[in-house]
Design an enzyme around this catalytic site. Structure first.
Site, PDB file in Angstrom:
ATOM      1  N   GLY A  85     128.084   7.313  78.405  1.00 53.53           N
ATOM      2  CA  GLY A  85     127.320   7.168  77.162  1.00 53.53           C
ATOM      3  C   GLY A  85     126.722   8.493  76.693  1.00 53.53           C
ATOM      4  O   GLY A  85     126.498   8.684  75.496  1.00 53.53           O
ATOM      5  N   GLU A  97     133.549   5.381  82.738  1.00 47.90           N
ATOM      6  CA  GLU A  97     133.281   3.943  82.580  1.00 47.90           C
ATOM      7  C   GLU A  97     134.326   3.019  83.197  1.00 47.90           C
ATOM      8  O   GLU A  97     133.978   2.016  83.829  1.00 47.90           O
ATOM      9  CB  GLU A  97     133.161   3.574  81.085  1.00 47.90           C
ATOM     10  CG  GLU A  97     131.862   3.985  80.443  1.00 47.90           C
ATOM     11  CD  GLU A  97     131.935   5.340  79.760  1.00 47.90           C
ATOM     12  OE1 GLU A  97     132.767   6.178  80.167  1.00 47.90           O
ATOM     13  OE2 GLU A  97     131.155   5.556  78.811  1.00 47.90           O
TER      14      GLU A  97
HETATM   15  N1  CO8 Z   1     122.042   6.184  85.795  1.00 50.65           N
HETATM   16  C1  CO8 Z   1     120.928   6.167  86.547  1.00 50.65           C
HETATM   17  N2  CO8 Z   1     120.602   7.150  87.414  1.00 50.65           N
HETATM   18  C2  CO8 Z   1     121.420   8.225  87.472  1.00 50.65           C
HETATM   19  C3  CO8 Z   1     122.596   8.305  86.687  1.00 50.65           C
HETATM   20  C4  CO8 Z   1     122.893   7.231  85.815  1.00 50.65           C
HETATM   21  N3  CO8 Z   1     123.969   7.234  85.030  1.00 50.65           N
HETATM   22  N4  CO8 Z   1     123.210   9.463  86.995  1.00 50.65           N
HETATM   23  C5  CO8 Z   1     122.463  10.084  87.906  1.00 50.65           C
HETATM   24  N5  CO8 Z   1     121.379   9.335  88.205  1.00 50.65           N
HETATM   25  C6  CO8 Z   1     120.307   9.643  89.155  1.00 50.65           C
HETATM   26  C7  CO8 Z   1     120.745   9.395  90.576  1.00 50.65           C
HETATM   27  O1  CO8 Z   1     120.626   8.025  90.906  1.00 50.65           O
HETATM   28  C8  CO8 Z   1     119.773  10.275  91.351  1.00 50.65           C
HETATM   29  O2  CO8 Z   1     118.512   9.676  91.415  1.00 50.65           O
HETATM   30  P1  CO8 Z   1     117.926   9.134  92.849  1.00 50.65           P
HETATM   31  O3  CO8 Z   1     117.971  10.303  93.753  1.00 50.65           O
HETATM   32  O4  CO8 Z   1     116.569   8.660  92.505  1.00 50.65           O
HETATM   33  O5  CO8 Z   1     118.857   8.034  93.246  1.00 50.65           O
HETATM   34  C9  CO8 Z   1     119.629  11.473  90.421  1.00 50.65           C
HETATM   35  O6  CO8 Z   1     120.029  11.038  89.125  1.00 50.65           O
HETATM   36  C10 CO8 Z   1     120.515  12.624  90.830  1.00 50.65           C
HETATM   37  O7  CO8 Z   1     121.833  12.139  90.922  1.00 50.65           O
HETATM   38  P2  CO8 Z   1     122.767  12.322  92.223  1.00 50.65           P
HETATM   39  O8  CO8 Z   1     121.925  12.366  93.458  1.00 50.65           O
HETATM   40  O9  CO8 Z   1     123.844  11.308  92.171  1.00 50.65           O
HETATM   41  O10 CO8 Z   1     123.319  13.796  91.961  1.00 50.65           O
HETATM   42  P3  CO8 Z   1     124.771  14.358  92.299  1.00 50.65           P
HETATM   43  O11 CO8 Z   1     124.724  15.818  92.033  1.00 50.65           O
HETATM   44  O12 CO8 Z   1     125.205  13.928  93.666  1.00 50.65           O
HETATM   45  O13 CO8 Z   1     125.778  13.639  91.259  1.00 50.65           O
HETATM   46  C11 CO8 Z   1     126.461  12.826  89.108  1.00 50.65           C
HETATM   47  C12 CO8 Z   1     125.574  13.811  89.893  1.00 50.65           C
HETATM   48  C13 CO8 Z   1     127.928  13.222  89.282  1.00 50.65           C
HETATM   49  C14 CO8 Z   1     126.064  12.901  87.643  1.00 50.65           C
HETATM   50  C15 CO8 Z   1     126.258  11.397  89.671  1.00 50.65           C
HETATM   51  O14 CO8 Z   1     124.870  11.112  89.677  1.00 50.65           O
HETATM   52  C16 CO8 Z   1     126.958  10.334  88.890  1.00 50.65           C
HETATM   53  O15 CO8 Z   1     128.159  10.142  89.066  1.00 50.65           O
HETATM   54  N6  CO8 Z   1     126.210   9.612  88.042  1.00 50.65           N
HETATM   55  C17 CO8 Z   1     126.743   8.497  87.308  1.00 50.65           C
HETATM   56  C18 CO8 Z   1     127.543   8.968  86.117  1.00 50.65           C
HETATM   57  C19 CO8 Z   1     128.205   7.799  85.428  1.00 50.65           C
HETATM   58  O16 CO8 Z   1     128.997   7.068  85.979  1.00 50.65           O
HETATM   59  N7  CO8 Z   1     127.890   7.628  84.131  1.00 50.65           N
HETATM   60  C20 CO8 Z   1     128.478   6.610  83.305  1.00 50.65           C
HETATM   61  C21 CO8 Z   1     127.608   5.411  83.237  1.00 50.65           C
HETATM   62  S1  CO8 Z   1     128.403   4.097  82.366  1.00 50.65           S
HETATM   63  C22 CO8 Z   1     128.123   4.450  80.734  1.00 50.65           C
HETATM   64  O17 CO8 Z   1     127.591   5.466  80.373  1.00 50.65           O
HETATM   65  C23 CO8 Z   1     128.561   3.381  79.774  1.00 50.65           C
HETATM   66  C24 CO8 Z   1     128.232   3.715  78.337  1.00 50.65           C
HETATM   67  C25 CO8 Z   1     128.578   2.586  77.426  1.00 50.65           C
HETATM   68  C26 CO8 Z   1     127.438   1.874  76.827  1.00 50.65           C
HETATM   69  C27 CO8 Z   1     126.213   2.715  76.513  1.00 50.65           C
HETATM   70  C28 CO8 Z   1     124.962   1.901  76.722  1.00 50.65           C
HETATM   71  C29 CO8 Z   1     123.780   2.766  77.057  1.00 50.65           C
END
Ligand code: CO8
Length: 258
Positions: free
Chosen positions: A109, A132
């Site tokens: 997103g 996604e």
């Molecule tokens: N949502 C919530 N928390 C997140 C997200 C997320 N998308 N991404 C990162 N965070 C949080 C992590 O949970 C973590 O917090 P905590 O330590 O408290 O658990 C903090 O951010 C740091 O993240 P990481 O420890 O995972 O850091 P890394 O360096 O290991 O990895 C990444 C970074 C690669 C960004 C990894 O966090 C990741 O893969 N995140 C998810 C990315 C993802 O899949 N995004 C797509 C989501 S789906 C979407 O966007 C659908 C959109 C369509 C509709 C829109 C409606 C809003």
């Protein structure tokens, strides 16, 4: 706590996604505040340009807040809340130019938000991706529609079906962003760009934006007619005369938006 911050200076509204601890993920609250911030910037006569950026070192925005994906929403209610208008709609209704200044992760997103902006400037090491489908969903705020229009069907299908990430340099090669700079220069280059946009005649900017965006939807003849209508209005503006006078007098124009 507010998840979106707005600071207005030099006719630029700097809108910052402000959840750095969660990579600026799009929580329900952030989405509502982002839509409200854009509406406010559009309504503010002091603002000529909007810049969208992410707080912290690591991300523009990592997409929807996956931690909120805990229960299955009622499908009819989900659709009712988003059609015809959702939190992303203000991007399409804002007449002022919107610049996305992208560093770090720009995923899901978050990338869809960037696609809804008018100009994307990115750090070379920014990371773009649409993960996604790996989460069992798909783009939900325009990605499947805007991305192929921007980069072509083949590149869009590759990104959407693989979820593979690309960096800022590659993003410029495929036309996903138009400007790429070293990470340390991103803030200064964004500001310089926004100041240049803010110094240009606002009505011409708004009408030109309307015409170019309409080009995605209209057959050529209809688009050409719209263009004639819009330029006809611009011929009557103060700013058009000011530009011509300034050119003749070899001075910088001063545009008022009238
Ligand atoms: N949502 C919530 N928390 C997140 C997200 C997320 N998308 N991404 C990162 N965070 C949080 C992590 O949970 C973590 O917090 P905590 O330590 O408290 O658990 C903090 O951010 C740091 O993240 P990481 O420890 O995972 O850091 P890394 O360096 O290991 O990895 C990444 C970074 C690669 C960004 C990894 O966090 C990741 O893969 N995140 C998810 C990315 C993802 O899949 N995004 C797509 C989501 S789906 C979407 O966007 C659908 C959109 C369509 C509709 C829109 C409606 C809003």
């Amino acid at each position: 706590m507010t998840t979106v911050l707005t600071e207005t200076r030099d006719q630029i509204a700097w809108i910052t996604l402000n959840r750095p601890e969660a990579m600026n993920a799009l929580s329900v609250q952030l989405r509502a505040e982002l839509a409200a911030a854009l509406r406010a910037a559009e309504a503010d006569p002091e603002v000529r340009v909007v810049v969208l950026r992410g707080a912290g070192d690591r991300a523009f925005c990592a997409g929807a807040d996956i931690k909120e994906f805990v229960e299955v929403p009622s499908p009819p209610a989900y659709r009712q809340a988003r059609v015809p208008e959702s939190w992303i709609t203000p991007f399409d209704l804002t007449r002022k130019p919107i610049v996305a200044s992208i560093h770090g992760y720009c995923l899901g997103g978050g990338l869809e938000v960037a696609l809804a902006c008018d100009i994307r400037i990115a750090a070379e090491d920014a990371q773009f991706g649409l993960p996604e489908t790996g989460l069992g969903i798909m783009t939900g705020v325009g990605g499947s529609q805007r991305l192929p229009r921007m980069v072509g069907l083949a590149q869009a299908l590759d990104m959407i079906l693989t979820g593979d990430r690309i960096d800022g340099v590659r993003a410029r090669e495929i036309g996903l962003v138009t400007r790429v700079v070293p990470r340390p220069d991103l803030a200064a280059e964004t500001e310089a760009l926004a100041l240049r946009l803010a110094a240009r005649p606002p009505m011409a900017m708004a009408f030109a934006k309307e015409a170019v965006r309409a080009a995605q939807d209209l057959p050529l003849r209809d688009g050409m007619r719209l263009e004639i209508d819009l330029i006809t209005h611009l011929l009557n503006t103060e700013d058009r005369l000011e530009a011509a006078r300034a050119f003749r007098e070899k001075r910088k124009p001063h545009f008022t938006g009238r």
